[in-house]
Design an enzyme around this catalytic site. Structure first.
Site, PDB file in Angstrom:
ATOM      1  N   ASN A   1       0.814  -1.232   0.000  1.00 38.45           N
ATOM      2  CA  ASN A   1       0.000   0.000   0.000  1.00 38.45           C
ATOM      3  C   ASN A   1       0.842   1.274   0.000  1.00 38.45           C
ATOM      4  OD1 ASN A   1       0.602  -0.931   2.644  1.00 38.45           O
ATOM      5  ND2 ASN A   1      -0.893   0.472   3.482  1.00 38.45           N
TER       6      ASN A   1
ATOM      7  N   GLU B   1       3.670  -5.368  12.317  1.00 45.57           N
ATOM      8  CA  GLU B   1       2.723  -4.257  12.164  1.00 45.57           C
ATOM      9  C   GLU B   1       1.604  -4.782  11.265  1.00 45.57           C
ATOM     10  OE1 GLU B   1       6.097  -0.788  12.783  1.00 45.57           O
ATOM     11  OE2 GLU B   1       5.292  -1.099  10.779  1.00 45.57           O
TER      12      GLU B   1
ATOM     13  N   CYS C   1      -3.212   1.146   6.532  1.00 46.03           N
ATOM     14  CA  CYS C   1      -3.604   0.356   7.702  1.00 46.03           C
ATOM     15  C   CYS C   1      -4.236   1.237   8.777  1.00 46.03           C
ATOM     16  CB  CYS C   1      -2.382  -0.340   8.276  1.00 46.03           C
ATOM     17  SG  CYS C   1      -1.091   0.819   8.762  1.00 46.03           S
TER      18      CYS C   1
ATOM     19  N   GLU D   1       7.749  -0.059  16.849  1.00 44.94           N
ATOM     20  CA  GLU D   1       8.913   0.503  16.160  1.00 44.94           C
ATOM     21  C   GLU D   1       8.795   2.016  16.249  1.00 44.94           C
ATOM     22  OE1 GLU D   1      10.435  -1.411  12.672  1.00 44.94           O
ATOM     23  OE2 GLU D   1       9.304  -3.245  13.036  1.00 44.94           O
TER      24      GLU D   1
HETATM   25  P1  NAD Z   1      -0.120  -9.569   3.114  1.00 44.58           P
HETATM   26  O1  NAD Z   1      -0.026 -10.017   4.519  1.00 44.58           O
HETATM   27  O2  NAD Z   1      -0.935 -10.369   2.177  1.00 44.58           O
HETATM   28  O3  NAD Z   1       1.331  -9.495   2.448  1.00 44.58           O
HETATM   29  C1  NAD Z   1       2.372  -8.732   3.019  1.00 44.58           C
HETATM   30  C2  NAD Z   1       3.698  -9.309   2.598  1.00 44.58           C
HETATM   31  O4  NAD Z   1       3.850 -10.604   3.155  1.00 44.58           O
HETATM   32  C3  NAD Z   1       3.859  -9.474   1.087  1.00 44.58           C
HETATM   33  O5  NAD Z   1       5.190  -9.153   0.747  1.00 44.58           O
HETATM   34  C4  NAD Z   1       3.582 -10.948   0.876  1.00 44.58           C
HETATM   35  O6  NAD Z   1       4.175 -11.484  -0.267  1.00 44.58           O
HETATM   36  C5  NAD Z   1       4.190 -11.529   2.139  1.00 44.58           C
HETATM   37  N1  NAD Z   1       3.653 -12.840   2.544  1.00 44.58           N
HETATM   38  C6  NAD Z   1       2.391 -13.298   2.369  1.00 44.58           C
HETATM   39  N2  NAD Z   1       2.290 -14.536   2.921  1.00 44.58           N
HETATM   40  C7  NAD Z   1       3.498 -14.840   3.444  1.00 44.58           C
HETATM   41  C8  NAD Z   1       4.026 -15.968   4.122  1.00 44.58           C
HETATM   42  N3  NAD Z   1       3.275 -17.042   4.405  1.00 44.58           N
HETATM   43  N4  NAD Z   1       5.317 -15.949   4.510  1.00 44.58           N
HETATM   44  C9  NAD Z   1       6.091 -14.875   4.262  1.00 44.58           C
HETATM   45  N5  NAD Z   1       5.657 -13.773   3.603  1.00 44.58           N
HETATM   46  C10 NAD Z   1       4.377 -13.758   3.205  1.00 44.58           C
HETATM   47  O7  NAD Z   1      -0.615  -8.059   3.180  1.00 44.58           O
HETATM   48  P2  NAD Z   1      -0.984  -7.107   1.969  1.00 44.58           P
HETATM   49  O8  NAD Z   1      -2.271  -7.550   1.388  1.00 44.58           O
HETATM   50  O9  NAD Z   1       0.205  -6.965   1.116  1.00 44.58           O
HETATM   51  O10 NAD Z   1      -1.185  -5.697   2.738  1.00 44.58           O
HETATM   52  C11 NAD Z   1      -2.383  -5.274   3.310  1.00 44.58           C
HETATM   53  C12 NAD Z   1      -2.409  -5.599   4.792  1.00 44.58           C
HETATM   54  O11 NAD Z   1      -1.295  -5.004   5.431  1.00 44.58           O
HETATM   55  C13 NAD Z   1      -3.622  -5.035   5.500  1.00 44.58           C
HETATM   56  O12 NAD Z   1      -4.092  -5.975   6.428  1.00 44.58           O
HETATM   57  C14 NAD Z   1      -3.077  -3.813   6.235  1.00 44.58           C
HETATM   58  O13 NAD Z   1      -3.808  -3.406   7.359  1.00 44.58           O
HETATM   59  C15 NAD Z   1      -1.707  -4.305   6.612  1.00 44.58           C
HETATM   60  N6  NAD Z   1      -0.804  -3.188   6.894  1.00 44.58           N
HETATM   61  C16 NAD Z   1      -0.460  -2.933   8.189  1.00 44.58           C
HETATM   62  C17 NAD Z   1       0.382  -1.847   8.485  1.00 44.58           C
HETATM   63  C18 NAD Z   1       0.774  -1.481   9.903  1.00 44.58           C
HETATM   64  O14 NAD Z   1       1.674  -0.648  10.074  1.00 44.58           O
HETATM   65  N7  NAD Z   1       0.150  -2.044  10.932  1.00 44.58           N
HETATM   66  C19 NAD Z   1       0.874  -1.066   7.449  1.00 44.58           C
HETATM   67  C20 NAD Z   1       0.481  -1.363   6.136  1.00 44.58           C
HETATM   68  C21 NAD Z   1      -0.359  -2.435   5.868  1.00 44.58           C
HETATM   69  O1  6OD Z   2       4.093   6.092   9.189  1.00 45.30           O
HETATM   70  C1  6OD Z   2       4.611   5.002   9.435  1.00 45.30           C
HETATM   71  O2  6OD Z   2       5.733   4.893   9.949  1.00 45.30           O
HETATM   72  C2  6OD Z   2       3.881   3.767   9.128  1.00 45.30           C
HETATM   73  N1  6OD Z   2       4.480   2.618   9.473  1.00 45.30           N
HETATM   74  C3  6OD Z   2       2.690   3.835   8.505  1.00 45.30           C
HETATM   75  C4  6OD Z   2       1.887   2.707   8.207  1.00 45.30           C
HETATM   76  C5  6OD Z   2       0.846   2.831   7.355  1.00 45.30           C
HETATM   77  C6  6OD Z   2       0.029   1.720   7.026  1.00 45.30           C
HETATM   78  O3  6OD Z   2      -0.469   1.519   5.938  1.00 45.30           O
END
Ligand code: NAD
Ligand code: 6OD
Length: 493
Positions: free
Chosen positions: A161, A260, A294, A473
């Protein structure tokens, strides 16, 4: 033209020990804007992953492993300089991969990439470690002090994202602490990470300190990395369910993890709030990056006296959000990342209807009459009418959609906001400083914004509670994850 690839190769390769390497099968990355192919990406094999881990381990034994904090901070500043020099290429890469607006890439994504390196250069060079003078059993004195050491080889796995922002948010502190990294960007966003490898080389980061593997999760580069015995720690951003899978993989090697994860963030609008600011802020918190942040608010609870006015204004503005090509400066929406994600979000719109939601605006897909009809667009959507137990109000959707519901008392607001398995962020709109403070204490969230949203100071703790993450973090919290503290106790008597 928008699905445009950046200047440079349209075949994206892995980066191992300072060299781009080819070989193995490839996958096609398509534009979210048009559905047309934009990149061929070389998928890392298990043996490529082995090579990156070996290169990272070798780098730790080389000059990198002997550098002090200030020298590493200087390297980080050079990386930031180089990111700024490649600014336009990085903007183009990020837009090609995600379809986000060029205006957002220029003002948020790419500047934060450089800012992450500058911030951690400063943090690592100035952060103190603890020291205590201790009275010994014989009445003498001992000096205790802590020294920081790198953890070793860190696997960095990130989503699609905010690709460069989220990748550099982890790579910068990991390098600041003297580790070597193997990064795996999302299969949906390989381009800016590949440019980051070029940036690392140009900035003089020693070979093997930064390595990059492209691929997927299960039975691909992600899993090969998380199960690799040569990886010492895993830092991951992504879905909570993926966090669970990675934790299981990490268990065998007892590897440290920092997670995260997902969110179902609440916004609370109290009746005393500046309503103009609350509406404008809620537009940002719900629809920035197509709702694919997120930290986005997917549920807004509004105190009853201002519920009707707030909801009408939010729905009107959401319905007016401008579609446009990413390169148009006025564009305020973006496509979802992929057809699969679009199907998921449209499924959530259908579920909301089936649960009895009233759709105040949106709820479907736009049509353009041009190449964007091949893209992954959905309409920005405002829903109302559902109770707290509806799946629409409990499950993360990760799209441009928000449900609005009324509340009466402060206690009720916190109960509603806390009523999901997630606990990443919350946004509170009020002029009452007492409410602001109590919200910070009572909300199940790692981050509570009051009268703002996504305002970041990189020294502050960042992370989630409940299913939204493990660990923090940011600032010294990043240093604590990316380094091992050894206490040295010297008997002075
Ligand atoms: P995802 O979990 O599907 O994938 C994230 C990464 O993990 C990708 O690089 C993917 O290839 C890898 N991956 C997937 N399965 C794996 C496995 N079994 N082993 C190792 N790596 C693996 O997430 P997404 O769809 O790419 O992103 C959206 C999600 O991310 C949403 O749930 C969003 O809330 C979350 N997100 C959280 C934060 C935060 O800071 N808390 C920030 C951004 C996005
Ligand atoms: O601002 C940041 O440091 C951070 N980790 C943002 C996360 C955004 C989620 O999509």
């Amino acid at each position: 033209m928008t699905g445009r690839a950046p200047a440079g190769p349209s075949r994206l390769r892995n980066f191992v020990g300072g060299e781009f390497v080819d070989g193995g099968s490839t996958f096609t990355k398509v534009s979210p804007v048009t559905g047309e192919p934009v990149f061929e990406v070389v998928e890392a094999t298990r043996s490529t992953v082995d090579d990156t881990v070996a290169a990272a381990r070798a780098a730790l034994r080389g000059p990198w492993g002997r550098m002090g904090e200030r020298e590493r901070a200087e390297v980080l500043r050079r990386v930031a300089d180089e990111l700024e020099r490649r600014f336009d290429d990085l903007v183009t890469a990020e837009v090609a991969d995600t379809g986000k607006s060029i205006a957002q890439a220029r003002t948020l994504d790419i500047p934060r990439g450089a800012a992450n390196f500058r911030a951690f250069a400063e943090i690592v060079a100035t952060a103190p470690t603890e020291s205590f003078t201790t009275v010994t059993p014989t009445g003498g004195r001992a000096l205790n002090y802590a020294v920081r050491k790198p953890v070793g080889v860190v696997a960095v796995i990130v989503p699609w994202n905010l690709p460069l922002l989220l990748l550099t948010w982890k790579v910068a502190p990991a390098l600041a602490c003297g580790n070597a990294v193997v990064v795996k960007p999302s299969e949906e966003t390989p381009a800016s990470a590949t440019l980051l490898a070029e940036v690392m080389a140009a900035a003089g980061v020693p070979d093997g300190v930064f390595n990059l593997v492209h691929g997927f999760g299960p039975d691909s580069a992600g899993e090969f990395l998380t199960r690799h015995p040569g990886v010492d720690a895993i830092t991951f951003t992504g879905e909570s369910a993926t966090g669970g899978a990675i934790m299981r993989a990490a268990a065998d090697g007892v590897k440290a993890v920092s997670f995260e994860l997902g969110g179902k963030n609440a916004g609370l609008v109290f009746a005393d709030a500046d309503l103009d600011a609350a509406v404008a802020g809620s537009m940002r918190s719900s629809f920035t990056n197509g709702g694919q942040v997120c930290l986005c608010t997917e549920r807004i609870y509004v105190q009853r006296p201002v519920f009707d006015e707030f909801t009408a204004r939010l729905a009107k503005r959401a319905g007016e959000l401008a579609y446009g090509w990413p390169t148009d400066e006025a564009t305020a929406t973006m496509p979802l990342i992929s057809p699969q994600h679009r199907a998921k979000v449209l499924g959530a719109y259908e579920l909301a209807r089936a649960e009895g939601a009233e759709v105040l605006t949106g709820g479907g897909t736009p049509t353009f009459g041009d190449a964007r009809d091949g893209g992954s667009y959905v309409q920005p959507t405002v829903l109302t009418g559902l109770g707290p137990d509806a799946r629409t109000n409990r499950e993360e959707i990760f799209g441009p959609v928000v449900h609005v519901a009324p509340f009466d008392t402060e206690d009720e607001a916190y109960a509603l906001a806390n009523g999901t398995e997630y606990g990443l962020a919350a946004t509170v709109w009020t002029r009452d400083v007492g409410v602001a403070h109590r919200a910070g204490v009572r909300l199940d969230a790692g981050i509570v914004w009051v009268n703002t949203w996504f305002l970041r100071d990189l020294r502050t703790p960042f992370g989630g509670v409940k299913a939204s993450g493990i660990g923090r973090e940011g600032g010294v919290h990043s240093l604590n994850f990316y380094s091992e503290l050894t206490n040295v106790c010297v008997d002075l008597s």
